[in-house]
Design an enzyme around this catalytic site. Sequence first.
Site, short mmCIF file in Angstrom:
data_model
loop_
_atom_site.label_atom_id
_atom_site.label_comp_id
_atom_site.label_asym_id
_atom_site.label_seq_id
_atom_site.Cartn_x
_atom_site.Cartn_y
_atom_site.Cartn_z
N THR A 223 0.86 -1.18 0.00
CA THR A 223 0.00 0.00 0.00
C THR A 223 0.89 1.23 0.00
O THR A 223 1.97 1.21 0.58
CB THR A 223 -0.85 -0.05 1.29
OG1 THR A 223 -1.83 -1.05 1.14
CG2 THR A 223 -1.51 1.28 1.60
N ARG B 221 -14.58 -6.50 -0.01
CA ARG B 221 -13.94 -6.03 1.24
C ARG B 221 -13.33 -4.63 1.00
O ARG B 221 -12.63 -4.39 0.04
CB ARG B 221 -12.86 -7.00 1.66
CG ARG B 221 -12.10 -6.59 2.93
CD ARG B 221 -10.83 -5.87 2.61
NE ARG B 221 -10.02 -5.61 3.80
CZ ARG B 221 -8.92 -4.89 3.82
NH1 ARG B 221 -8.49 -4.34 2.72
NH2 ARG B 221 -8.25 -4.69 4.93
N THR C 161 -0.64 2.28 6.87
CA THR C 161 -0.50 1.00 6.19
C THR C 161 -0.37 -0.10 7.24
O THR C 161 0.24 0.10 8.29
CB THR C 161 0.71 0.97 5.24
OG1 THR C 161 0.84 -0.36 4.70
CG2 THR C 161 2.01 1.36 5.91
#
Length: 259
Positions: free
Chosen positions: A189, A217, A240
């Site tokens: 990420t 999700r 993150t």
Amino acid sequence: MIPVIAVHGGAGTITRAALSDEQERAYHEALDHVLHGGQAILEKGGSALDAVTEAVFRLEECPLFNAGKGSVFTHDGTHELDASIMDGRTLAAGAVACVKSLRNPVLGARRVMEDGRHVLLVGEGAEAFAAAAGLEIVSDDYYFTEARYAQWQRALAEGRDGLLDHDAQSLLATPVAVEPIDPETKMGTVGAVAIDAQGNLAAATSTGGMTDKRVGRVGDSPLIGAGCYANNRTVAVSCTGSGEMFMRMLAAYDVSALM
Ligand code: ASP
């Protein structure tokens, strides 16, 4: 005020032993390119908002990271991306979640923020909004990388769903410590925070989520206050890690409140 930008490429650790010199160089070069993009904007007197947008855009374009191209696979072998951005000067914010065809989710989030009517758009509605705003739409193939595919196959074979990108922490309420799913290909990420010469703060976060996550999700990254927050009076944050934890704790806003 001295302008500063900080970027991240995702949670987790990568051991030096698992990384060849060539791979290490590739990551350093990619991160330099990202940082310079943001720094160049700040040095010319540009805004923190533009700097974090450019940095996260570049991270999304780079297949080494779990955002935009190079995003992880869902359990069904598709890609669903989340992103957010926040302007610390005005508390304006924008986000998109569960988008499957937007080349640069951070630009979608920025458009949502600029449009101003809403903060978070999801799925088809977000994609239609982004397309109408002139952003590039891509097919699912665009996000594909061999490394991600192998990582997903391995997660499927091991029957572990919802893996954090590089450390493979379980998303369950009680996380189980497990070995990295693919320590040789740490990619995560992404996010950026900046302060500009005017003293304004901004933050942006973008992700493909967790490897082998369930379709539908949504993690913390597109949730203002959970995975992203900026307020000139306090702090700019881009998170993150296992998103469900950040959502339960409202981590980014909590940091702001503590500041
Ligand atoms: N926070 C991200 C998510 O839960 C994952 C990550 O940071 O790698 O979607």
